[in-house]
Design an enzyme around this catalytic site. Structure first.
Site, PDB file in Angstrom:
ATOM      1  N   TYR B 280       0.857  -1.188   0.000  1.00 14.99           N
ATOM      2  CA  TYR B 280       0.000   0.000   0.000  1.00 14.99           C
ATOM      3  C   TYR B 280       0.892   1.236   0.000  1.00 14.99           C
ATOM      4  CZ  TYR B 280      -4.268   2.616   1.060  1.00 14.99           C
ATOM      5  OH  TYR B 280      -5.353   3.462   1.004  1.00 14.99           O
ATOM      6  N   TYR B 330      -5.337   4.751  -7.896  1.00 20.51           N
ATOM      7  CA  TYR B 330      -5.568   4.737  -6.452  1.00 20.51           C
ATOM      8  C   TYR B 330      -6.970   4.243  -6.160  1.00 20.51           C
ATOM      9  CZ  TYR B 330      -5.810   6.519  -1.621  1.00 20.51           C
ATOM     10  OH  TYR B 330      -5.945   6.647  -0.261  1.00 20.51           O
TER      11      TYR B 330
END
Lengths: 131, 383
Positions: B280, B330
């Site tokens: 992440y 994203y």
């Protein structure tokens, strides 16, 4: 440096009574542990019996950032120094640092809490200044 | 195991609601799995900054009599958590085919990416109002405070953050789904404007519209389906629990330090067995600290490690091979989960890792407050 407007609600009424009187109120449990003002359980022992107690107002610098605005006037983008301060009682607080050159900052520097208002009809907001 | 992956158009795709993206993603994932919507008996949903997704997605999909239905929220850790919950559900028999979906549509034509995330709705009241009145608005300054603390403690530098941004752009150039594919240099990173020092524009993730769904089912049910199955070998979560409270580890150690070894242990593999890593990467700093916490380098050594030439298509670490959230797209925790599935299947095209039997995936939510790790494996990795 400017602070924005903020209005009280039931959870923050006591805290803003404090800032209006020039006090930064912390939560304190029966065992004497201090917690951040928004805590509803002691951050050390999880006690839910929290009273209010004024901080002495001293703190040390934990971390800092310079937030850059997008607007580009002749003076360049607006810059705001935000810090985490560790109050001498232990809890941390997040707010602006008034009147400091960010290039001179270092972890552990001494700070003190001051209070600012957006306008007279808004609540007083705690900020940090170099001690 | 994971048998389906559905990705909608991603990026600057306007005029579609999160619910529309979510339903589209689930339909694509079901088709990818070679299944029918009627086969789905479990649905887990997750929404982003614009919300708009709930258990009502069942009705939007027209699937009746679900045996598992829930909306989950641990921010960027949710995607990996959904896969964990789905794996538990199919292992227990609570459901047999579970769809997990995330979608968001914060981008609007003619407005900046930052505007999609930097604002707080409503009039400033109470503790949240006080935070905003103090100048603490949005996520950027909070991650900047975390990154600064790491720099002050360990000597980490903005140039070292830049190595991560440059490496991931190199991977994105090989990914047709990536939003930003033109190469960048360390000098480009160093001249990109400050957002919140020490984070520059090129340290920050993109903002994207779109939806991604995955289908999780049992090994029995997976037999005979068209896609190479991806085994869910291990998982773990860690939630430190100090958001906007005193936290001695803030910016220094994250939940990955607990969850990583636990997930690898469940999978019965060592860090040295990991072929591909999908972390992440809301900020370059998040990648650096997660690499340390997983043990790819020592604590505090992340800066020199990422600057050592180990990253990018020419490095030896297969990390964020789709460009990640920094240069790819994203969609919160679904960005690393989706690329992990693509790599484990061997479907990465130009960016495919030669060895892809064990894939390590991280999810991170809040300001390093919620962590979820997944260990995925190809058929060979699971044996």
């Amino acid at each position: 440096m400017t602070v924005g407007p903020v209005a009280r609600d039931a959870a923050t009424a006591r805290f803003f009574d404090g800032t209006a009187a020039g006090q930064f109120l912390l939560r304190r449990c029966p065992a004497g542990h201090f917690s951040e003002p928004p805590a509803v359980a002691c951050t050390t022992c999880a006690s839910a019996e929290l009273g209010w107690a004024p901080a002495a107002g001293g703190a040390t610098l934990v971390s800092w950032t310079v937030v850059w605005g997008r607007s580009s006037s002749d003076a360049g983008p607006e810059r705001t120094v935000l810090v985490i301060g560790e109050l001498d009682e232990g809890p941390w607080w997040w707010s602006q640092l008034a009147g400091a050159d960010p290039a001179s900052l270092a972890v552990g520097q001494r700070l003190r809490i001051e209070f600012r208002r957006g306008t007279d009809d808004h609540e007083a907001v705690p900020v940090f200044a170099l001690a | 195991m994971i048998v389906g992956l559905g990705m909608t158009a991603l990026g600057k795709v306007y005029d579609r609601t999160p619910a529309d993206f979510a339903a589209d993603a689930v339909r694509r994932a079901v088709a990818d799995a070679g299944l029918q919507l009627a086969d789905v008996d479990g649905l887990l949903t997750s929404s982003g900054v614009t919300g708009g997704i709930s258990v009502d997605l069942q009705r939007d999909l027209g699937v009746a009599d679900l045996r598992l239905l829930s909306h989950l929220q641990s921010y960027g850790a949710t995607a990996a958590t959904m896969v964990q919950v789905a794996a538990l559900a199919v292992a227990s028999g609570a459901a047999s085919v579970v769809a997990c979906v995330f979608a968001d549509s914060p981008l609007r034509p003619g407005t900046s990416a930052g505007a999609a995330y930097g604002t707080r709705a409503g009039s400033p009241v109470g503790w949240w109002g006080l935070l905003g009145a103090s100048g603490v608005v949005g996520t950027n300054p909070l991650y900047a405070l975390a990154a600064r603390r790491h720099m002050a403690r360990f000597g980490t530098t903005t140039e070292q953050f830049g190595h991560i941004a440059v490496a991931q752009r190199g991977w994105a150039a090989l990914n047709p789904d990536a939003q930003q594919r033109q190469p960048i240099t360390l000098a480009d990173h160093q001249s990109s404007r400050w957002i919140a020092e020490p984070l520059r524009l090129l340290d920050c993730c993109l903002v994207s519209n779109g939806g991604i769904a995955v289908i999780v089912t049992t090994a029995e049910r997976a037999g005979g389906l068209p896609q190479p199955p991806v085994h869910v070998l291990g998982w773990a979560q860690s939630h430190p629990g100090h958001y906007l409270r005193r936290h001695p580890d803030f910016g220094l150690v994250t939940g990955a330090a607990m969850a990583g070894p636990a997930a690898l242990g469940m999978a019965g593999v060592a860090l040295t067995d990991v072929d591909v890593v999908q972390l992440y990467d809301c900020y370059t700093f998040t990648v650096l600290v997660t690499l340390e916490d997983y043990g790819f380098c020592g604590k505090g050594e992340g800066g020199p490690f990422v600057a050592s030439g180990v990253l990018g298509p020419d490095g030896k670490l297969r990390l964020n091979t789709g460009g990640g959230q920094l240069s790819g797209y994203y969609l919160w925790g679904m960005t690393p989960v989706a690329e992990a599935i693509i790599q484990a299947r061997g479907q990465g095209g130009e960016r495919q890792a030669d060895r892809h039997d064990i894939v390590l995936v991280s999810g991170n939510g809040g300001v390093l407050d919620h962590h979820a790790t997944l260990v995925l494996g190809s058929a060979a990795g699971a044996s």
